[in-house]
Write a protein that holds these residues in place. Structure first.
Motif, mmCIF file in Angstrom:
data_model
loop_
_atom_site.group_PDB
_atom_site.id
_atom_site.type_symbol
_atom_site.label_atom_id
_atom_site.label_comp_id
_atom_site.label_asym_id
_atom_site.label_seq_id
_atom_site.Cartn_x
_atom_site.Cartn_y
_atom_site.Cartn_z
ATOM 1 N N PHE A 77 4.078 1.849 2.254
ATOM 2 C CA PHE A 77 4.986 2.933 1.924
ATOM 3 C C PHE A 77 4.291 4.268 2.144
ATOM 4 O O PHE A 77 3.213 4.508 1.601
ATOM 5 C CB PHE A 77 5.442 2.817 0.471
ATOM 6 C CG PHE A 77 6.183 1.537 0.183
ATOM 7 C CD1 PHE A 77 7.561 1.495 0.281
ATOM 8 C CD2 PHE A 77 5.507 0.378 -0.154
ATOM 9 C CE1 PHE A 77 8.257 0.320 0.032
ATOM 10 C CE2 PHE A 77 6.186 -0.803 -0.402
ATOM 11 C CZ PHE A 77 7.563 -0.829 -0.305
ATOM 12 N N ILE A 78 4.916 5.124 2.946
ATOM 13 C CA ILE A 78 4.373 6.453 3.211
ATOM 14 C C ILE A 78 5.218 7.463 2.443
ATOM 15 O O ILE A 78 6.438 7.499 2.559
ATOM 16 C CB ILE A 78 4.376 6.770 4.718
ATOM 17 C CG1 ILE A 78 3.534 5.742 5.474
ATOM 18 C CG2 ILE A 78 3.869 8.187 4.967
ATOM 19 C CD1 ILE A 78 2.073 5.677 5.078
ATOM 20 N N GLY A 131 0.823 -1.197 0.000
ATOM 21 C CA GLY A 131 0.000 0.000 0.000
ATOM 22 C C GLY A 131 0.858 1.248 0.000
ATOM 23 O O GLY A 131 1.939 1.267 0.594
ATOM 24 N N PHE A 132 0.375 2.265 -0.676
ATOM 25 C CA PHE A 132 1.050 3.562 -0.709
ATOM 26 C C PHE A 132 0.100 4.619 -0.182
ATOM 27 O O PHE A 132 -1.086 4.617 -0.516
ATOM 28 C CB PHE A 132 1.449 3.924 -2.149
ATOM 29 C CG PHE A 132 2.624 3.169 -2.660
ATOM 30 C CD1 PHE A 132 3.885 3.744 -2.663
ATOM 31 C CD2 PHE A 132 2.486 1.879 -3.139
ATOM 32 C CE1 PHE A 132 4.983 3.038 -3.133
ATOM 33 C CE2 PHE A 132 3.574 1.175 -3.618
ATOM 34 C CZ PHE A 132 4.822 1.754 -3.615
ATOM 35 N N GLY A 133 0.607 5.505 0.632
ATOM 36 C CA GLY A 133 -0.208 6.587 1.162
ATOM 37 C C GLY A 133 0.668 7.744 1.597
ATOM 38 O O GLY A 133 1.889 7.686 1.510
ATOM 39 N N ASN A 152 10.051 11.833 -0.644
ATOM 40 C CA ASN A 152 10.749 10.662 -0.122
ATOM 41 C C ASN A 152 9.724 9.632 0.339
ATOM 42 O O ASN A 152 8.644 9.973 0.806
ATOM 43 C CB ASN A 152 11.658 11.043 1.040
ATOM 44 C CG ASN A 152 12.856 11.831 0.582
ATOM 45 O OD1 ASN A 152 13.377 11.595 -0.499
ATOM 46 N ND2 ASN A 152 13.291 12.776 1.388
ATOM 47 N N ILE A 153 10.094 8.376 0.201
ATOM 48 C CA ILE A 153 9.206 7.268 0.545
ATOM 49 C C ILE A 153 9.877 6.445 1.629
ATOM 50 O O ILE A 153 11.064 6.146 1.543
ATOM 51 C CB ILE A 153 8.940 6.381 -0.686
ATOM 52 C CG1 ILE A 153 8.354 7.222 -1.826
ATOM 53 C CG2 ILE A 153 8.026 5.229 -0.337
ATOM 54 C CD1 ILE A 153 8.303 6.498 -3.159
ATOM 55 N N GLN A 154 9.099 6.062 2.653
ATOM 56 C CA GLN A 154 9.663 5.206 3.687
ATOM 57 C C GLN A 154 8.627 4.210 4.177
ATOM 58 O O GLN A 154 7.433 4.340 3.919
ATOM 59 C CB GLN A 154 10.221 6.023 4.839
ATOM 60 C CG GLN A 154 9.195 6.806 5.621
ATOM 61 C CD GLN A 154 9.854 7.661 6.676
ATOM 62 O OE1 GLN A 154 10.231 8.780 6.391
ATOM 63 N NE2 GLN A 154 9.991 7.136 7.874
ATOM 64 N N THR A 155 9.119 3.174 4.849
ATOM 65 C CA THR A 155 8.260 2.163 5.463
ATOM 66 C C THR A 155 8.429 2.280 6.963
ATOM 67 O O THR A 155 9.073 3.198 7.460
ATOM 68 C CB THR A 155 8.649 0.746 5.002
ATOM 69 O OG1 THR A 155 9.952 0.450 5.504
ATOM 70 C CG2 THR A 155 8.629 0.611 3.497
#
Length: 87
Positions: A48-49, A26-28, A55-58
């Motif tokens: 993934f936020i 999921g991406f948000g 920038n993307i992080q978990t």
């Protein structure tokens, strides 16, 4: 936001056999997205936020990426091991 998203995702999930979760990741862009995806069974490490900076992080604080970097790693991150064409 999750008051809408969770029922919408659960509605989609109900279209599949109960033994199959159609959500691989999921991406948000909000903490509520994390809550929504967890509720429908997406593993925490595959949520993934996306930050306002792009920038993307978990939940893994050591993992940071961008859209460009994610594009390079997409095959290894999202490989469907059950699909003979993904190997």
């Amino acid at each position: 936001p999750q008051e809408f998203k969770i029922p919408a995702l659960e509605n989609i999930r109900s279209l599949f056999a109960s033994s199959h979760n159609p959500f691989y990741s999921g991406f948000g862009n909000r903490v509520t997205d994390l809550e929504s995806y967890l509720k429908v069974g997406v593993p925490k490490h595959r949520i993934f936020i996306i930050k306002p900076s792009g920038n993307i992080q978990t939940n893994n604080t050591l993992f940071h990426t961008t859209y460009d970097e994610l594009n390079v790693d997409v095959d290894s991150l999202f490989m469907d091991t059950n699909n003979k064409f993904s190997k």
